[in-house]
Design a protein around this motif. Structure first.
Motif, mmCIF file in Angstrom:
data_model
loop_
_atom_site.group_PDB
_atom_site.id
_atom_site.type_symbol
_atom_site.label_atom_id
_atom_site.label_comp_id
_atom_site.label_asym_id
_atom_site.label_seq_id
_atom_site.Cartn_x
_atom_site.Cartn_y
_atom_site.Cartn_z
ATOM 1 N N VAL A 28 0.835 -1.206 0.000
ATOM 2 C CA VAL A 28 0.000 0.000 0.000
ATOM 3 C C VAL A 28 0.867 1.253 0.000
ATOM 4 O O VAL A 28 0.579 2.227 -0.703
ATOM 5 C CB VAL A 28 -0.955 -0.022 1.214
ATOM 6 N N ALA A 29 1.934 1.246 0.791
ATOM 7 C CA ALA A 29 2.834 2.406 0.822
ATOM 8 C C ALA A 29 3.473 2.640 -0.545
ATOM 9 O O ALA A 29 3.617 3.790 -0.992
ATOM 10 C CB ALA A 29 3.909 2.211 1.886
ATOM 11 N N ALA A 30 3.851 1.565 -1.220
ATOM 12 C CA ALA A 30 4.430 1.699 -2.561
ATOM 13 C C ALA A 30 3.403 2.260 -3.538
ATOM 14 O O ALA A 30 3.721 3.104 -4.388
ATOM 15 C CB ALA A 30 4.954 0.353 -3.044
ATOM 16 N N ALA A 31 2.155 1.799 -3.422
ATOM 17 C CA ALA A 31 1.099 2.321 -4.294
ATOM 18 C C ALA A 31 0.850 3.799 -4.011
ATOM 19 O O ALA A 31 0.640 4.600 -4.932
ATOM 20 C CB ALA A 31 -0.181 1.523 -4.094
ATOM 21 N N ALA B 163 9.398 -4.107 -2.999
ATOM 22 C CA ALA B 163 8.110 -3.531 -3.395
ATOM 23 C C ALA B 163 8.282 -2.385 -4.385
ATOM 24 O O ALA B 163 7.299 -1.754 -4.774
ATOM 25 C CB ALA B 163 7.368 -3.044 -2.160
ATOM 26 N N GLY B 164 9.512 -2.110 -4.787
ATOM 27 C CA GLY B 164 9.757 -0.993 -5.695
ATOM 28 C C GLY B 164 9.632 0.350 -5.019
ATOM 29 O O GLY B 164 9.414 1.378 -5.691
ATOM 30 N N LEU B 165 9.761 0.377 -3.707
ATOM 31 C CA LEU B 165 9.637 1.625 -2.944
ATOM 32 C C LEU B 165 11.027 2.120 -2.578
ATOM 33 O O LEU B 165 11.715 1.508 -1.755
ATOM 34 C CB LEU B 165 8.798 1.371 -1.682
ATOM 35 N N ASP C 111 9.578 14.923 -3.947
ATOM 36 C CA ASP C 111 9.650 14.929 -5.428
ATOM 37 C C ASP C 111 10.651 13.906 -5.940
ATOM 38 O O ASP C 111 11.087 13.951 -7.095
ATOM 39 C CB ASP C 111 9.991 16.320 -5.938
ATOM 40 N N GLY C 112 11.014 12.927 -5.080
ATOM 41 C CA GLY C 112 11.914 11.857 -5.506
ATOM 42 C C GLY C 112 11.247 10.932 -6.490
ATOM 43 O O GLY C 112 10.032 10.935 -6.688
ATOM 44 N N ARG C 113 12.047 10.074 -7.135
ATOM 45 C CA ARG C 113 11.552 9.152 -8.148
ATOM 46 C C ARG C 113 11.323 7.772 -7.577
ATOM 47 O O ARG C 113 12.042 7.334 -6.685
ATOM 48 C CB ARG C 113 12.538 9.048 -9.320
ATOM 49 N N MET C 114 10.330 7.082 -8.124
ATOM 50 C CA MET C 114 10.070 5.693 -7.737
ATOM 51 C C MET C 114 11.211 4.807 -8.216
ATOM 52 O O MET C 114 11.808 5.060 -9.270
ATOM 53 C CB MET C 114 8.765 5.197 -8.347
ATOM 54 N N ALA C 115 11.486 3.749 -7.448
ATOM 55 C CA ALA C 115 12.476 2.751 -7.880
ATOM 56 C C ALA C 115 11.915 1.945 -9.040
ATOM 57 O O ALA C 115 10.720 1.757 -9.169
ATOM 58 C CB ALA C 115 12.829 1.835 -6.719
ATOM 59 N N ARG C 116 12.773 1.489 -9.892
ATOM 60 C CA ARG C 116 12.356 0.669 -11.039
ATOM 61 C C ARG C 116 12.943 -0.725 -10.943
ATOM 62 O O ARG C 116 14.004 -0.917 -10.401
ATOM 63 C CB ARG C 116 12.817 1.320 -12.356
#
Length: 310
Positions: free
Chosen positions: A239-242, A276-278, A305-310
């Motif tokens: 949920v946090a990642a979403a 989780a890609g977070l 304003d950071g970017r999500m992990a990929r």
């Protein structure tokens, strides 16, 4: 509970129901008996109390209905399941078997989301101040319904994975214009990525193997209770990642959690979770808040304003 004619007075039926519920260790036996009678008679609890004092009698069919409901309540079936409704903040919700019953502490979680959404509306001003709010793991729709009712003009989306719970959510949210989406919160609403002003969630978070102490809580669907893993953090992590994906920079995330998870949630939002890609650094201003009993119950954070992990 006796079938003698004199037992058809409301007061005698209430006393009998109260005795039955007290013997079953129900916390508020007289109040519950009056609530069940109010449901049967289509009245308020106050009216029931007044009628009982006045010696009102009720017809045999209604007396049987009250006895049947009292027996069901004595098995610790939640009162709300028997009456088909519960009140949450400013809304009355339809509830029943198959949906998690919203708790009083979650009203504080909803309040934090409402406060954040109102702040967005105030900053924007005028008709354009339409905050976008997403409620993940909505269950009965309690939080989403409260936001829609208390923040006029807000655009509210609600997500629920369990089709049975979603049936109840639809009944509560459709009249309020909330968009309900049936699906996994982790992958929900990609079209809204980076645009939500507020993401709020009361996800399943009970650690695996922990049995709720209250008998009524054990009637809640397991899908709505257990968060996954010994610490219960699998679903909250997703949920946090979403939320990080959905929120715009400066948007607010509000999530309920177990009192034992205060440090786990704070660490998750601060340090991220690669699986989780977070990524780390996606949230700032991380603040744990307490419920009315002083227990750490939910956390509020702001999307950077950071970017999500990929």
């Amino acid at each position: 509970m006796t079938d003698r004619p004199e037992a058809l007075t409301l007061e005698s039926l209430l006393r009998s129901a109260t005795d039955l519920l007290r013997a079953a260790d129900v916390d508020s036996p007289r109040a519950d008996a009056e609530t069940l009678a109010a449901h049967v008679l289509g009245a308020s609890r106050g009216q029931v109390a007044a009628w009982a004092v006045a010696g009102r009698r009720i017809d045999p069919v209604q007396s049987v209905d009250l006895r049947r409901l009292a027996i069901s309540r004595s098995t610790r079936t939640p009162l709300q399941y028997l009456t088909g409704t519960t009140t949450f903040r400013t809304v009355d919700l339809a509830v029943g078997h198959g949906v998690f019953l919203p708790r009083p502490e979650t009203e504080l979680v909803a309040g934090a989301a409402i406060e954040a959404a109102r702040a967005v509306a105030r900053r924007a001003g005028g008709p354009a101040g339409r905050p976008l709010v997403v409620d993940l793991c909505t269950g009965s729709g309690a939080i989403a319904a409260s936001v829609a009712r208390e923040v006029p003009g807000a655009t509210v989306h609600a997500v629920e994975a369990d089709p049975e719970a979603a049936w109840w959510a639809a009944a509560n949210l459709d009249p309020l214009g909330v968009a309900l989406h049936v699906g996994d919160a982790a992958a929900a609403l990609p079209e809204l990525d980076g645009s939500a002003d507020v993401v709020v969630s009361n996800p399943p978070y009970v650690p695996d193997g922990r049995i709720p102490a209250q008998a009524e809580a054990r009637r809640d669907p397991e899908l709505a209770l257990y968060g996954g893993g010994a610490d219960g953090m699998r679903v909250p992590t997703a949920v946090a990642a979403a939320a990080a994906r959905l929120l715009r920079a400066g948007g607010t995330f509000v999530m309920e959690h177990d009192e034992t998870q205060e440090q786990l949630v704070a660490g998750l939002l601060r340090d991220g979770a690669a699986a989780a890609g977070l990524a780390a650094g996606l949230f700032a201003g991380i603040e744990t808040r307490t419920d009315l009993t002083g227990r750490p119950r939910y956390t509020v954070a702001v999307r950077t304003d950071g970017r999500m992990a990929r």
